[in-house]
Design a protein around this motif. Structure first.
Motif, PDB file in Angstrom:
ATOM      1  N   MET A  91       0.860  -1.171   0.000  1.00  0.00           N
ATOM      2  CA  MET A  91       0.000   0.000   0.000  1.00  0.00           C
ATOM      3  C   MET A  91       0.900   1.225   0.000  1.00  0.00           C
ATOM      4  N   GLY A  92       0.763   2.065  -1.014  1.00  0.00           N
ATOM      5  CA  GLY A  92       1.488   3.332  -1.048  1.00  0.00           C
ATOM      6  C   GLY A  92       0.698   4.383  -0.300  1.00  0.00           C
ATOM      7  N   ALA A  93       1.063   4.641   0.946  1.00  0.00           N
ATOM      8  CA  ALA A  93       0.327   5.598   1.781  1.00  0.00           C
ATOM      9  C   ALA A  93       1.222   6.782   2.111  1.00  0.00           C
ATOM     10  N   TRP A  94       0.626   7.954   2.168  1.00  0.00           N
ATOM     11  CA  TRP A  94       1.368   9.151   2.532  1.00  0.00           C
ATOM     12  C   TRP A  94       0.873   9.750   3.829  1.00  0.00           C
ATOM     13  N   ASP A  95      -0.230   9.215   4.345  1.00  0.00           N
ATOM     14  CA  ASP A  95      -0.754   9.663   5.634  1.00  0.00           C
ATOM     15  C   ASP A  95      -1.752   8.624   6.114  1.00  0.00           C
ATOM     16  N   ILE A  96      -2.370   8.867   7.249  1.00  0.00           N
ATOM     17  CA  ILE A  96      -3.236   7.891   7.908  1.00  0.00           C
ATOM     18  C   ILE A  96      -4.713   8.021   7.496  1.00  0.00           C
ATOM     19  N   GLY A  97      -5.073   9.074   6.767  1.00  0.00           N
ATOM     20  CA  GLY A  97      -6.475   9.316   6.409  1.00  0.00           C
ATOM     21  C   GLY A  97      -7.072   8.220   5.546  1.00  0.00           C
ATOM     22  N   HIS A  98      -8.387   8.192   5.501  1.00  0.00           N
ATOM     23  CA  HIS A  98      -9.116   7.126   4.806  1.00  0.00           C
ATOM     24  C   HIS A  98      -8.855   7.109   3.302  1.00  0.00           C
ATOM     25  N   PHE A  99      -8.468   8.233   2.727  1.00  0.00           N
ATOM     26  CA  PHE A  99      -8.154   8.306   1.297  1.00  0.00           C
ATOM     27  C   PHE A  99      -6.676   8.585   1.039  1.00  0.00           C
ATOM     28  N   ASP A 100      -5.852   8.496   2.053  1.00  0.00           N
ATOM     29  CA  ASP A 100      -4.442   8.870   1.926  1.00  0.00           C
ATOM     30  C   ASP A 100      -3.541   7.712   1.515  1.00  0.00           C
ATOM     31  N   ASN A 101      -3.978   6.976   0.515  1.00  0.00           N
ATOM     32  CA  ASN A 101      -3.169   5.908  -0.083  1.00  0.00           C
ATOM     33  C   ASN A 101      -3.582   5.758  -1.541  1.00  0.00           C
ATOM     34  N   ASP A 102      -2.698   5.174  -2.318  1.00  0.00           N
ATOM     35  CA  ASP A 102      -2.926   5.067  -3.759  1.00  0.00           C
ATOM     36  C   ASP A 102      -4.228   4.352  -4.105  1.00  0.00           C
ATOM     37  N   GLY A 109       4.005   0.989  12.842  1.00  0.00           N
ATOM     38  CA  GLY A 109       3.909   1.580  14.173  1.00  0.00           C
ATOM     39  C   GLY A 109       2.780   2.575  14.322  1.00  0.00           C
ATOM     40  N   ALA A 110       1.795   2.515  13.412  1.00  0.00           N
ATOM     41  CA  ALA A 110       0.684   3.466  13.443  1.00  0.00           C
ATOM     42  C   ALA A 110      -0.664   2.765  13.583  1.00  0.00           C
ATOM     43  N   ASP A 111      -0.641   1.526  14.065  1.00  0.00           N
ATOM     44  CA  ASP A 111      -1.890   0.775  14.149  1.00  0.00           C
ATOM     45  C   ASP A 111      -2.899   1.405  15.101  1.00  0.00           C
ATOM     46  N   GLN A 112      -2.453   1.955  16.216  1.00  0.00           N
ATOM     47  CA  GLN A 112      -3.405   2.545  17.166  1.00  0.00           C
ATOM     48  C   GLN A 112      -4.065   3.798  16.589  1.00  0.00           C
ATOM     49  N   GLU A 113      -3.285   4.583  15.865  1.00  0.00           N
ATOM     50  CA  GLU A 113      -3.855   5.773  15.217  1.00  0.00           C
ATOM     51  C   GLU A 113      -4.847   5.367  14.127  1.00  0.00           C
ATOM     52  N   TRP A 114      -4.486   4.359  13.331  1.00  0.00           N
ATOM     53  CA  TRP A 114      -5.380   3.878  12.279  1.00  0.00           C
ATOM     54  C   TRP A 114      -6.653   3.300  12.889  1.00  0.00           C
ATOM     55  N   LEU A 115      -6.500   2.494  13.934  1.00  0.00           N
ATOM     56  CA  LEU A 115      -7.669   1.905  14.598  1.00  0.00           C
ATOM     57  C   LEU A 115      -8.585   2.971  15.183  1.00  0.00           C
ATOM     58  N   ALA A 116      -8.023   4.065  15.686  1.00  0.00           N
ATOM     59  CA  ALA A 116      -8.853   5.158  16.224  1.00  0.00           C
ATOM     60  C   ALA A 116      -9.699   5.781  15.117  1.00  0.00           C
ATOM     61  N   GLY A 117      -9.118   5.969  13.953  1.00  0.00           N
ATOM     62  CA  GLY A 117      -9.881   6.509  12.824  1.00  0.00           C
ATOM     63  C   GLY A 117     -10.984   5.568  12.386  1.00  0.00           C
ATOM     64  N   THR A 126     -10.505  -4.860  11.135  1.00  0.00           N
ATOM     65  CA  THR A 126      -9.824  -4.649  12.414  1.00  0.00           C
ATOM     66  C   THR A 126      -9.622  -5.963  13.165  1.00  0.00           C
ATOM     67  N   ALA A 127     -10.020  -7.062  12.556  1.00  0.00           N
ATOM     68  CA  ALA A 127      -9.804  -8.381  13.146  1.00  0.00           C
ATOM     69  C   ALA A 127      -8.494  -8.956  12.622  1.00  0.00           C
ATOM     70  N   LYS A 128      -8.098 -10.089  13.186  1.00  0.00           N
ATOM     71  CA  LYS A 128      -6.865 -10.699  12.687  1.00  0.00           C
ATOM     72  C   LYS A 128      -7.066 -11.176  11.250  1.00  0.00           C
ATOM     73  N   ASN A 129      -5.956 -11.414  10.587  1.00  0.00           N
ATOM     74  CA  ASN A 129      -5.960 -11.837   9.187  1.00  0.00           C
ATOM     75  C   ASN A 129      -6.432 -10.740   8.237  1.00  0.00           C
ATOM     76  N   ALA A 130      -6.099  -9.491   8.542  1.00  0.00           N
ATOM     77  CA  ALA A 130      -6.456  -8.377   7.669  1.00  0.00           C
ATOM     78  C   ALA A 130      -5.205  -7.566   7.353  1.00  0.00           C
ATOM     79  N   GLU A 131      -4.912  -7.435   6.072  1.00  0.00           N
ATOM     80  CA  GLU A 131      -3.684  -6.771   5.647  1.00  0.00           C
ATOM     81  C   GLU A 131      -3.550  -5.333   6.140  1.00  0.00           C
ATOM     82  N   PRO A 132      -4.595  -4.481   6.067  1.00  0.00           N
ATOM     83  CA  PRO A 132      -4.381  -3.096   6.516  1.00  0.00           C
ATOM     84  C   PRO A 132      -3.921  -3.011   7.968  1.00  0.00           C
ATOM     85  N   LEU A 133      -4.521  -3.789   8.833  1.00  0.00           N
ATOM     86  CA  LEU A 133      -4.115  -3.764  10.235  1.00  0.00           C
ATOM     87  C   LEU A 133      -2.659  -4.206  10.375  1.00  0.00           C
TER      88      LEU A 133
END
Length: 134
Positions: free
Chosen positions: A1-12, A115-123, A101-108
């Motif tokens: 995933m080419g991401a530039w930030d944590i936002g919901h649309f902030d990846n390619d 090192g940004a899983d908690q921030e992503w999970l909060a969103g 947000t469960a196990k076996n999910a690539e984004p998580l």
């Protein structure tokens, strides 16, 4: 995933999805969202969810039309307003977010590796709360 930030649309992938939503006929935009949400929501708990960025973006678009939902104002989302979306997309979006947000999910996994899983999970939790309350 080419991401530039944590936002919901902030990846390619999500940014490309915004263009796909724009390209759909007005009467078919809800179907585009439904398809990506169902593709994630309907996976089994033992199946590995590869991707999921489109489902997060779709959930953000659905949540934007819910009471208390934040509008999608990023330049990477759809450029054109969406018509009113069917309310049955809301529980589907919740199921998709729960699966991501469960196990076996690539984004998580990817956000945890960064090192940004908690921030992503909060969103994701904020989106889910809006959708579940609607």
């Amino acid at each position: 995933m080419g991401a530039w930030d944590i936002g919901h649309f902030d990846n390619d992938t999500a940014a490309d999805f915004g263009g796909r939503v724009d390209d759909a006929e007005p009467g078919g935009k809800a179907d585009v969202l439904r398809d990506v949400l169902a593709a994630v929501a309907d996976t089994g708990p033992e199946d590995y969810v590869d991707g999921g960025e489109e489902a997060v973006a779709a959930a953000a678009l659905v949540a934007a039309q819910c009471p208390g939902g934040d509008p999608v104002t990023t330049a990477y989302g759809p450029k054109h307003p969406l018509p009113p979306l069917p309310t049955d997309l809301r529980p589907l979006a919740v199921r998709a977010l729960d699966r991501l947000t469960a196990k076996n999910a690539e984004p998580l996994d990817l956000w945890a590796d960064a090192g940004a899983d908690q921030e992503w999970l909060a969103g994701i939790a904020a989106l889910r709360a809006v959708l579940a309350a609607a």
